[in-house]
Design a protein around this motif. Sequence first.
Motif, PDB file in Angstrom:
ATOM      1  N   MET A   1     -14.594 -70.357  52.459  1.00  0.00           N
ATOM      2  CA  MET A   1     -14.160 -70.498  51.087  1.00  0.00           C
ATOM      3  C   MET A   1     -14.792 -71.750  50.483  1.00  0.00           C
ATOM      4  O   MET A   1     -14.789 -72.806  51.101  1.00  0.00           O
ATOM      5  N   PRO A   2     -15.302 -71.626  49.273  1.00  0.00           N
ATOM      6  CA  PRO A   2     -15.906 -72.798  48.648  1.00  0.00           C
ATOM      7  C   PRO A   2     -14.841 -73.808  48.225  1.00  0.00           C
ATOM      8  O   PRO A   2     -13.719 -73.433  47.879  1.00  0.00           O
ATOM      9  N   THR A   3     -15.195 -75.069  48.291  1.00  0.00           N
ATOM     10  CA  THR A   3     -14.305 -76.109  47.786  1.00  0.00           C
ATOM     11  C   THR A   3     -14.993 -76.777  46.605  1.00  0.00           C
ATOM     12  O   THR A   3     -16.213 -76.934  46.588  1.00  0.00           O
ATOM     13  N   PRO A   4     -14.218 -77.162  45.599  1.00  0.00           N
ATOM     14  CA  PRO A   4     -14.831 -77.751  44.414  1.00  0.00           C
ATOM     15  C   PRO A   4     -15.374 -79.148  44.698  1.00  0.00           C
ATOM     16  O   PRO A   4     -14.814 -79.897  45.496  1.00  0.00           O
ATOM     17  N   THR A   5     -16.461 -79.469  44.024  1.00  0.00           N
ATOM     18  CA  THR A   5     -17.016 -80.811  44.102  1.00  0.00           C
ATOM     19  C   THR A   5     -16.100 -81.766  43.336  1.00  0.00           C
ATOM     20  O   THR A   5     -15.215 -81.338  42.580  1.00  0.00           O
ATOM     21  N   GLU A   6     -16.322 -83.027  43.500  1.00  0.00           N
ATOM     22  CA  GLU A   6     -15.567 -84.029  42.734  1.00  0.00           C
ATOM     23  C   GLU A   6     -15.756 -83.795  41.241  1.00  0.00           C
ATOM     24  O   GLU A   6     -14.813 -83.892  40.466  1.00  0.00           O
ATOM     25  N   HIS A   7     -16.965 -83.469  40.843  1.00  0.00           N
ATOM     26  CA  HIS A   7     -17.237 -83.194  39.435  1.00  0.00           C
ATOM     27  C   HIS A   7     -16.406 -82.008  38.951  1.00  0.00           C
ATOM     28  O   HIS A   7     -15.815 -82.041  37.869  1.00  0.00           O
ATOM     29  N   ALA A   8     -16.343 -80.935  39.733  1.00  0.00           N
ATOM     30  CA  ALA A   8     -15.561 -79.752  39.347  1.00  0.00           C
ATOM     31  C   ALA A   8     -14.069 -80.084  39.265  1.00  0.00           C
ATOM     32  O   ALA A   8     -13.377 -79.600  38.365  1.00  0.00           O
ATOM     33  N   PRO A  25       2.966 -79.518  23.726  1.00  0.00           N
ATOM     34  CA  PRO A  25       3.453 -80.888  23.480  1.00  0.00           C
ATOM     35  C   PRO A  25       4.738 -81.229  24.243  1.00  0.00           C
ATOM     36  O   PRO A  25       5.085 -82.399  24.377  1.00  0.00           O
ATOM     37  N   GLN A  26       5.425 -80.196  24.774  1.00  0.00           N
ATOM     38  CA  GLN A  26       6.626 -80.446  25.569  1.00  0.00           C
ATOM     39  C   GLN A  26       6.298 -81.165  26.878  1.00  0.00           C
ATOM     40  O   GLN A  26       7.162 -81.764  27.497  1.00  0.00           O
ATOM     41  N   LEU A  27       5.046 -81.053  27.296  1.00  0.00           N
ATOM     42  CA  LEU A  27       4.618 -81.694  28.536  1.00  0.00           C
ATOM     43  C   LEU A  27       4.167 -83.114  28.234  1.00  0.00           C
ATOM     44  O   LEU A  27       3.251 -83.325  27.431  1.00  0.00           O
ATOM     45  N   ALA A  28       4.802 -84.069  28.870  1.00  0.00           N
ATOM     46  CA  ALA A  28       4.378 -85.459  28.704  1.00  0.00           C
ATOM     47  C   ALA A  28       3.028 -85.676  29.369  1.00  0.00           C
ATOM     48  O   ALA A  28       2.186 -86.420  28.871  1.00  0.00           O
ATOM     49  N   ARG A  29       2.839 -85.004  30.504  1.00  0.00           N
ATOM     50  CA  ARG A  29       1.548 -85.060  31.200  1.00  0.00           C
ATOM     51  C   ARG A  29       1.530 -84.000  32.283  1.00  0.00           C
ATOM     52  O   ARG A  29       2.565 -83.445  32.637  1.00  0.00           O
ATOM     53  N   LEU A  30       0.349 -83.746  32.798  1.00  0.00           N
ATOM     54  CA  LEU A  30       0.187 -82.837  33.929  1.00  0.00           C
ATOM     55  C   LEU A  30      -0.019 -83.648  35.199  1.00  0.00           C
ATOM     56  O   LEU A  30      -0.653 -84.706  35.169  1.00  0.00           O
ATOM     57  N   GLN A  31       0.505 -83.145  36.270  1.00  0.00           N
ATOM     58  CA  GLN A  31       0.242 -83.706  37.593  1.00  0.00           C
ATOM     59  C   GLN A  31      -0.589 -82.670  38.336  1.00  0.00           C
ATOM     60  O   GLN A  31      -0.142 -81.538  38.528  1.00  0.00           O
ATOM     61  N   ILE A  32      -1.800 -83.048  38.712  1.00  0.00           N
ATOM     62  CA  ILE A  32      -2.713 -82.122  39.379  1.00  0.00           C
ATOM     63  C   ILE A  32      -3.137 -82.750  40.700  1.00  0.00           C
ATOM     64  O   ILE A  32      -3.635 -83.870  40.729  1.00  0.00           O
ATOM     65  N   ARG A  33      -2.875 -82.022  41.776  1.00  0.00           N
ATOM     66  CA  ARG A  33      -3.318 -82.511  43.081  1.00  0.00           C
ATOM     67  C   ARG A  33      -4.204 -81.441  43.708  1.00  0.00           C
ATOM     68  O   ARG A  33      -4.005 -80.247  43.506  1.00  0.00           O
ATOM     69  N   HIS A  34      -5.193 -81.911  44.421  1.00  0.00           N
ATOM     70  CA  HIS A  34      -6.179 -81.016  45.017  1.00  0.00           C
ATOM     71  C   HIS A  34      -6.030 -81.018  46.529  1.00  0.00           C
ATOM     72  O   HIS A  34      -5.789 -82.054  47.143  1.00  0.00           O
ATOM     73  N   ARG A  35      -6.185 -79.831  47.089  1.00  0.00           N
ATOM     74  CA  ARG A  35      -6.190 -79.689  48.542  1.00  0.00           C
ATOM     75  C   ARG A  35      -7.111 -78.528  48.892  1.00  0.00           C
ATOM     76  O   ARG A  35      -6.798 -77.370  48.583  1.00  0.00           O
ATOM     77  N   GLY A  36      -8.249 -78.855  49.473  1.00  0.00           N
ATOM     78  CA  GLY A  36      -9.224 -77.818  49.803  1.00  0.00           C
ATOM     79  C   GLY A  36      -9.676 -77.089  48.566  1.00  0.00           C
ATOM     80  O   GLY A  36     -10.081 -77.708  47.578  1.00  0.00           O
ATOM     81  N   GLN A  37      -9.582 -75.766  48.600  1.00  0.00           N
ATOM     82  CA  GLN A  37     -10.025 -74.955  47.470  1.00  0.00           C
ATOM     83  C   GLN A  37      -8.979 -74.839  46.363  1.00  0.00           C
ATOM     84  O   GLN A  37      -9.228 -74.224  45.333  1.00  0.00           O
ATOM     85  N   PHE A  38      -7.798 -75.455  46.560  1.00  0.00           N
ATOM     86  CA  PHE A  38      -6.691 -75.285  45.629  1.00  0.00           C
ATOM     87  C   PHE A  38      -6.447 -76.525  44.764  1.00  0.00           C
ATOM     88  O   PHE A  38      -6.648 -77.656  45.201  1.00  0.00           O
ATOM     89  N   ALA A  39      -5.956 -76.252  43.546  1.00  0.00           N
ATOM     90  CA  ALA A  39      -5.453 -77.287  42.648  1.00  0.00           C
ATOM     91  C   ALA A  39      -4.023 -76.898  42.300  1.00  0.00           C
ATOM     92  O   ALA A  39      -3.775 -75.798  41.796  1.00  0.00           O
ATOM     93  N   TYR A  40      -3.085 -77.774  42.598  1.00  0.00           N
ATOM     94  CA  TYR A  40      -1.669 -77.534  42.318  1.00  0.00           C
ATOM     95  C   TYR A  40      -1.311 -78.263  41.028  1.00  0.00           C
ATOM     96  O   TYR A  40      -1.550 -79.459  40.906  1.00  0.00           O
ATOM     97  N   VAL A  41      -0.728 -77.529  40.081  1.00  0.00           N
ATOM     98  CA  VAL A  41      -0.470 -78.084  38.756  1.00  0.00           C
ATOM     99  C   VAL A  41       1.029 -78.069  38.479  1.00  0.00           C
ATOM    100  O   VAL A  41       1.686 -77.034  38.565  1.00  0.00           O
ATOM    101  N   ALA A  42       1.541 -79.247  38.133  1.00  0.00           N
ATOM    102  CA  ALA A  42       2.934 -79.396  37.719  1.00  0.00           C
ATOM    103  C   ALA A  42       2.941 -80.069  36.358  1.00  0.00           C
ATOM    104  O   ALA A  42       2.020 -80.811  36.003  1.00  0.00           O
ATOM    105  N   GLY A  43       3.979 -79.810  35.599  1.00  0.00           N
ATOM    106  CA  GLY A  43       4.127 -80.431  34.288  1.00  0.00           C
ATOM    107  C   GLY A  43       5.273 -81.423  34.308  1.00  0.00           C
ATOM    108  O   GLY A  43       6.352 -81.108  34.806  1.00  0.00           O
ATOM    109  N   GLU A  44       4.997 -82.597  33.805  1.00  0.00           N
ATOM    110  CA  GLU A  44       6.056 -83.601  33.676  1.00  0.00           C
ATOM    111  C   GLU A  44       6.595 -83.518  32.253  1.00  0.00           C
ATOM    112  O   GLU A  44       5.838 -83.625  31.286  1.00  0.00           O
ATOM    113  N   LEU A  45       7.903 -83.313  32.141  1.00  0.00           N
ATOM    114  CA  LEU A  45       8.540 -83.207  30.839  1.00  0.00           C
ATOM    115  C   LEU A  45       8.857 -84.589  30.307  1.00  0.00           C
ATOM    116  O   LEU A  45       8.911 -85.571  31.051  1.00  0.00           O
ATOM    117  N   SER A  46       9.089 -84.684  29.000  1.00  0.00           N
ATOM    118  CA  SER A  46       9.329 -85.992  28.383  1.00  0.00           C
ATOM    119  C   SER A  46      10.549 -86.693  28.967  1.00  0.00           C
ATOM    120  O   SER A  46      10.609 -87.911  28.976  1.00  0.00           O
TER     121      SER A  46
END
Length: 108
Positions: A1-8, A25-46
């Motif tokens: 499985m391909p893994t994304p480059t730092e640029h990607a 706009p309800q999201l104060a920010r996104l929390q994105i963590r990378h592990r191998g081929q995956f990116a896990y996305v969570a939303g932080e509320l205000s």
Amino acid sequence: MPTPTEHARLALELRLNVHAETRWPQLARLQIRHRGQFAYVAGELSGGDTVKLMRLRYTGTGSRWGFALHDAGDDRYRDALLPTGTATGTPEDALDCACLLHPAALAD
């Protein structure tokens, strides 16, 4: 499985953050963590609460990612189709789909 480059990975984070700022706009920010081929996305509320939204799977190109929704019932990610009927799509389409399916957490 391909893994994304730092640029990607950085490009994905930029695309998602810009889209979240303009569309969710309800999201104060996104929390994105990378592990191998995956990116896990969570939303932080205000208010400070965090909502797990989705997992993206790198397909070898930064423009199309595999999509899985977070299932809060058992705290797992389940592969899902986007509203387009495909299992891969743009990160922005995936974020929109995940946010639309979390209306209670993202209500104004």
